[in-house]
Scaffold this active site. Structure first.
Site, mmCIF file in Angstrom:
data_model
loop_
_atom_site.group_PDB
_atom_site.id
_atom_site.type_symbol
_atom_site.label_atom_id
_atom_site.label_comp_id
_atom_site.label_asym_id
_atom_site.label_seq_id
_atom_site.Cartn_x
_atom_site.Cartn_y
_atom_site.Cartn_z
ATOM 1 N N ASP A 1 0.879 -1.358 -0.070
ATOM 2 C CA ASP A 1 0.251 0.076 0.033
ATOM 3 C C ASP A 1 0.833 1.435 0.011
ATOM 4 O OD1 ASP A 1 -1.756 -1.913 0.378
ATOM 5 O OD2 ASP A 1 -2.858 -1.080 2.177
ATOM 6 N N GLU B 1 2.004 -9.462 11.708
ATOM 7 C CA GLU B 1 2.002 -8.932 10.449
ATOM 8 C C GLU B 1 3.233 -8.784 9.517
ATOM 9 O OE1 GLU B 1 -0.565 -5.378 9.985
ATOM 10 O OE2 GLU B 1 -0.686 -5.879 7.942
HETATM 11 C C1 DGY Z 1 -5.949 -1.792 4.357
HETATM 12 O O1 DGY Z 1 -6.870 -1.581 4.750
HETATM 13 O O2 DGY Z 1 -4.884 -1.511 5.019
HETATM 14 C C2 DGY Z 1 -5.699 -2.799 3.280
HETATM 15 O O3 DGY Z 1 -4.247 -3.036 3.125
HETATM 16 C C3 DGY Z 1 -6.165 -2.384 2.125
HETATM 17 O O4 DGY Z 1 -6.249 -3.426 1.202
#
Ligand code: DGY
Length: 428
Positions: A162, A393
């Site tokens: 992201d 994560e």
């Molecule tokens: C989030 O909401 O952070 C996700 O990575 C988007 O897919």
């Protein structure tokens, strides 16, 4: 905890995050089915429940759109813990979904699930074949609109990476919609803000979503006229590898009608990779497909060239040397951004932290390329991170501390399928 205890904990995490046929990445932070998360979960389930592994992929395809796209989130129902939920996306899909896709690792994983001579596996792989083919065709049509042989993302979320610095410049060029509705992020209720993207990135993420919504989620309009289209080494190399695996599946399943089309995609991508080659960075970097501006530095996605079988021998030699330089600069591999760069932030999501699924694919590529020392180091580091910190994560490459969500499904899956020393011993 012993390795056996950790194996047991990893199984328990997958089971606790199982919502009945599909697995959420982690409680509260990500309460729905995510595309590539789910595919990696299947690898973990395969180590103790092969039927459940196939089911994970089958439920993922319940979200497939008529044009072939498999969305990055399948909502099924709303949940106040997550923003932006289905009422923001307003896609025409049923069950409700987001409007972008995610890295297509599924064909590669189906190939790994398929046990030779097992009739149930063969039946299930055959039933998934056309769906996977249609999804790959969607990528080649709508995410490579200029037929360059590279795959562009129409939204940073589509890369799965992201807030990578790869998108900084292209994202800055997106003018925030003046009529953007006020919104309240929910991720910051679950994870410290220092480990998440900034508000100015979210404003632009939501501006790009509003473009898709206003275009009634028409894939062609989004690709050609959308505010963001950036060639991604991650998507490109994962799809190239997945195309090779889909071709192998076509041959195994007797689907010779499909092989010509897939071979065409592979040749195009092998030639197209040069578009992302950055001579100064000694590797493949993201590149804006509208203005051709290239990202300045290497990411963990750059390292997937080996996994894809992409690049010339000279390019691969230079990239492997960069991987060794990075390996000498941090105690744990593989950071998601070059630690030598000023943008490096060791705890902020995709701006530095290590992701186990990326390590799994990168190490696979290094192993196939004969770079055994790098492959071994990445596997050892992955196991050490999980042993020290738990099933997080992602992980800080400078300290080994866990970041983001805890009890994370794909971290547990990668432990079971690859990183656990008991797995290594069993495979020897
Ligand atoms: C989030 O909401 O952070 C996700 O990575 C988007 O897919």
């Amino acid at each position: 905890m012993t390795f056996m205890d950790l194996d047991g904990r990893a199984i328990a995490i997958l089971q606790e995050n199982d919502r009945g046929g599909f697995t959420i990445p982690t409680r509260r932070l990500y309460p729905f089915q995510w595309n590539w998360d789910s595919a990696f979960c299947a690898l973990g389930f395969a180590t103790f429940d092969p039927d459940r592994a196939w089911q994970e992929i089958e439920t993922l395809f319940e979200g497939q759109w008529a044009d072939g796209m498999v969305p990055h989130i399948i909502f099924r129902r709303d949940d106040p813990d997550y923003f932006p939920g289905p009422s923001v996306w307003r896609t025409p899909a049923e069950p409700p979904t987001s409007g972008y896709s995610q890295p297509p690792v599924v064909a590669t994983i189906i190939r790994r699930l398929l046990r030779e001579g097992n009739p149930d596996d063969t039946r299930r792989a055959a039933a998934l074949f056309d769906k996977t083919l249609a999804w790959h065709r969607w990528f080649h049509t709508y995410r490579d609109p200029f037929r360059r042989g590279v795959i562009g993302l129409a939204h940073p979320w589509e890369s799965g990476r992201d807030n990578s610095p790869d998108w900084d410049e292209s994202l800055r060029a997106v003018a925030v919609a003046p009529d953007l509705e006020p919104y309240e992020r929910r991720d910051l209720d679950h994870v410290d803000a220092s480990e998440r993207p900034h508000k100015d990135e979210y404003d632009r993420y939501l501006t790009i979503v509003s473009f898709g919504r206003n275009a009634a989620w028409d894939a062609d309009t989004i690709a050609r006229r959308g505010p963001f289209l950036v060639a991604d080494p991650g998507l490109t190399f994962i799809l190239l590898r997945a195309d090779r695996d889909l071709l192998a599946l076509a041959n195994t399943l007797g689907r010779h009608d499909a092989t010509g089309e897939i071979e065409g995609w592979i040749s195009l991508a092998e030639a197209g990779a040069d578009y992302m080659w950055n001579e100064a960075a000694h590797g493949f970097c993201a590149r804006n497909m509208h203005d051709d501006v290239i990202s300045p530095a290497l990411t963990n996605a750059s390292m997937l060239a080996f996994y894809a079988g992409a690049g010339s021998p000279a390019q691969r030699t230079r990239l492997a040397a960069e991987a060794r330089r990075i390996a000498d600069s941090v105690p744990f591999l593989m950071p998601s951004w070059d630690p030598a760069r000023s943008e490096f932030e060791p705890r902020r999501y995709w701006r530095g932290p290590i992701w186990c699924v990326m390590n799994y694919m990168i190490a696979d590529g290094f192993r196939e390329a004969g770079e055994d020392a790098l492959a071994d180091r990445i596997r050892r580091d992955t196991a050490a991170l999980i042993e020290r910190a738990g099933f997080y994560e992602n992980f800080d490459p400078t300290t080994g501390n866990g970041c983001g969500g805890a009890d994370f499904s794909w971290t547990a899956a990668i432990w079971l399928a690859w990183a656990s020393p008991t797995r290594v011993a069993a495979a020897a």
